[in-house]
Write an enzyme that holds these catalytic residues in place. Structure first.
Site, PDB file in Angstrom:
ATOM      1  N   GLU A  90       0.828  -1.199   0.000  1.00 11.97           N
ATOM      2  CA  GLU A  90       0.000   0.000   0.000  1.00 11.97           C
ATOM      3  C   GLU A  90       0.862   1.249   0.000  1.00 11.97           C
ATOM      4  O   GLU A  90       1.975   1.255   0.547  1.00 11.97           O
ATOM      5  CB  GLU A  90      -0.855   0.054   1.266  1.00 11.97           C
ATOM      6  N   CYS A 103       3.154   8.463   1.832  1.00  8.13           N
ATOM      7  CA  CYS A 103       3.537   7.469   2.826  1.00  8.13           C
ATOM      8  C   CYS A 103       3.825   6.157   2.106  1.00  8.13           C
ATOM      9  O   CYS A 103       2.954   5.625   1.399  1.00  8.13           O
ATOM     10  CB  CYS A 103       2.407   7.285   3.841  1.00  8.13           C
ATOM     11  N   CYS A 110       4.264  -7.224   8.480  1.00  8.16           N
ATOM     12  CA  CYS A 110       5.008  -6.637   9.603  1.00  8.16           C
ATOM     13  C   CYS A 110       5.011  -7.598  10.788  1.00  8.16           C
ATOM     14  O   CYS A 110       3.991  -8.221  11.084  1.00  8.16           O
ATOM     15  CB  CYS A 110       4.366  -5.310  10.019  1.00  8.16           C
ATOM     16  N   CYS A 114       2.118  -4.596  16.834  1.00  8.96           N
ATOM     17  CA  CYS A 114       1.397  -3.544  17.564  1.00  8.96           C
ATOM     18  C   CYS A 114      -0.103  -3.863  17.507  1.00  8.96           C
ATOM     19  O   CYS A 114      -0.659  -4.052  16.418  1.00  8.96           O
ATOM     20  CB  CYS A 114       1.692  -2.177  16.965  1.00  8.96           C
ATOM     21  N   CYS A 117      -2.658  -1.898  15.154  1.00 10.54           N
ATOM     22  CA  CYS A 117      -2.250  -1.615  13.781  1.00 10.54           C
ATOM     23  C   CYS A 117      -2.700  -2.700  12.811  1.00 10.54           C
ATOM     24  O   CYS A 117      -2.511  -3.895  13.073  1.00 10.54           O
ATOM     25  CB  CYS A 117      -0.728  -1.458  13.732  1.00 10.54           C
ATOM     26  N   CYS A 334      -2.922   1.863   8.113  1.00 15.53           N
ATOM     27  CA  CYS A 334      -1.807   1.152   7.478  1.00 15.53           C
ATOM     28  C   CYS A 334      -2.094  -0.345   7.410  1.00 15.53           C
ATOM     29  O   CYS A 334      -2.381  -0.970   8.426  1.00 15.53           O
ATOM     30  CB  CYS A 334      -0.520   1.379   8.265  1.00 15.53           C
TER      31      CYS A 334
END
Length: 348
Positions: A90, A103, A110, A114, A117, A334
Site C-alpha cells: 500500500e 507514505c 510486519c 502492535c 495496527c 496502514c
C-alpha cells in the site's frame, strides 16, 4: 532480475564500469529515470544499443502495478499495488497546504505486532528492496506529472518497520534525495520506527539530515508492553537514552508519534506522564487520530478529547501538534486495504 531503481548513484557507476561503460553515464541514466521518467530502456537514446540490450537482460524499470485505488472525499488517495512476485503493498498520497506527502511501505507485512495496527494482521513475508520502495514513489510521481504536481514529502511509515529493513531504507533515501534524481530534500524525508534501539544508534552515527519519528503511543512500559511488543526488547529507559544521544549528536528535532486510543492512552494522567517523559528534549509530540481497524477493537477519540490532551501537553511544557484526520471514509489505516485484499484472494 531486479529493478534498476535498486541502484544508488554510486552503485550505478560500479555497474557501468562492470559492463565496460564510462562512469559518467550514471548521470545520463539518473536523468532518464528520475527527470524524464522513462518506462523503457529503449527510450535512453544516448546509451549504446548493445549496452541497452545488456540492461534488459539484468534489469527492469517499473517494479509495481496498480491493483486498486481508493479516493477519499478529502483528496487522500490510497493505492494497492502488486510487486513482480505477486506480493501487494500500500501507499498513501495526502495533500496538505505545504504540498503532497506520500507514505510508503518498507516491508511486505510486519512482525512488530502492535495491537492497534492493521499492518500486523499479516505477518512479514519479506523486506522490500530499495528499488521497490523507490518504485512506489515513481509510480505516484508519474500520476502527479499529468497535473504538474510533485511528491514534496516522503514518510516511510506504511506497512512494516523501516529499521527492520535498515540498509534498503537508507539506500532508498539516498536515491530519492540525490540532486541527480528526484532531489527531494533530506528534511522532507521522515523515517518512522517503533524503537529498534541498535538501528537508532546506527542512524545516530550516520549524522543523516532525514527526520526521525518515533512511534511511541504509550508513556509507560506497563501500557506500551501491552500494545507494542517492541517495548519488551527495548523498554522506555533504553529507548529514551538512545534518543537523547541522537538529539545531542545530530542537533535534529525528534517527532514522537502518539495515536490517541479511547480509554487506553488518552487520560490526563497519561498526558502528564508523556510530558514528563519527553520534556527538555528537542522534540514535539504529534497526536494522531486513529483510523479504526475492526479486527483490533480499538476506538479513536473525538476532536474535543484530542484537543484536551493537546492542551494538557502544552500546559506541561511540551510542544504538540494535532494531525488532521485523512481518509476516514476509505481503508486508511496502514495495512487495512492490503489485509482485505489478501483475505479476498484466499476466499475466492
Amino acid at each position: 532480475m531486479q529493478t534498476i531503481y535498486d541502484l544508488t548513484y554510486e552503485q550505478m557507476q560500479e555497474m557501468l564500469v562492470a559492463h565496460g561503460q564510462k562512469p559518467y553515464r550514471a548521470k545520463q541514466m539518473f536523468s532518464w529515470l528520475y527527470r524524464k521518467r522513462v518506462t523503457s530502456f529503449d527510450e535512453m537514446t544516448d546509451l549504446p544499443k548493445t549496452f541497452i540490450e545488456e540492461l534488459k537482460q539484468e534489469y527492469f524499470i517499473e517494479p509495481l502495478k496498480e491493483i486498486q485505488r481508493q479516493v477519499s472525499k478529502d483528496g487522500t488517495i490510497k493505492f494497492l499495488c502488486e510487486l513482480k512476485d505477486g506480493s501487494s503493498v500500500e501507499l498513501v498520497l495526502m495533500h496538505f497546504h505545504f504540498g503532497d506527502s506520500l507514505c510508503v511501505t518498507s516491508q511486505v507485512g510486519c512482525n512488530m505486532g502492535c495491537s492497534f495496527c492493521a499492518s500486523g494482521l499479516l505477518k512479514k513475508q519479506r523486506d522490500l528492496s530499495a528499488g521497490e520502495i523507490v518504485g512506489e514513489v515513481m509510480f505516484v510521481q508519474k500520476q502527479l506529472d499529468a497535473e504538474g504536481r510533485r511528491v514534496d514529502n516522503i514518510v516511510v511509515m506504511g506497512t512494516g518497520e523501516p529499521f527492520d529493513n535498515y540498509e534498503n531504507v537508507m539506500h532508498f533515501c539516498s536515491i530519492v534525495n540525490s540532486d541527480l534524481g528526484l532531489a527531494i530534500g533530506a528534511r522532507h524525508i521522515t523515517i518512522s520506527t517503533c524503537g529498534i534501539v541498535p538501528k537508532i544508534e546506527e542512524f545516530t552515527k550516520g549524522h543523516y539530515q532525514y527526520n526521525l519519528a518515533i512511534s511511541l503511543h504509550a508513556p509507560t512500559d506497563e501500557l506500551r508492553k501491552k500494545i507494542m511488543p517492541i517495548d519488551k526488547a527495548y523498554p522506555l529507559d533504553v529507548l529514551m537514552k538512545a534518543l537523547k544521544a541522537y538529539s545531542e549528536n545530530n542537533h535534529r528535532r525528534l517527532t514522537f508519534e502518539y495515536i490517541l486510543l479511547h480509554d487506553v492512552n488518552d487520560s490526563d494522567a497519561m498526558a502528564i506522564t508523556l510530558a514528563n517523559l519527553v520534556r527538555g528534549m528537542n522534540a514535539y509530540v504529534n497526536l494522531i487520530p486513529y483510523n479504526q481497524v475492526d479486527e483490533n477493537g480499538y476506538v479513536g477519540v473525538d476532536e474535543k478529547k484530542a484537543l484536551h490532551f493537546y492542551d494538557v501537553l502544552m500546559k506541561h511544557g511540551v510542544k504538540a501538534t494535532l494531525r488532521q484526520k485523512h481518509g476516514d471514509d476509505i481503508d486508511a489505516a496502514c495495512g487495512q486495504l492490503r489485509a482485505k485484499h489478501e483475505r479476498n484472494k484466499k476466499s475466492s
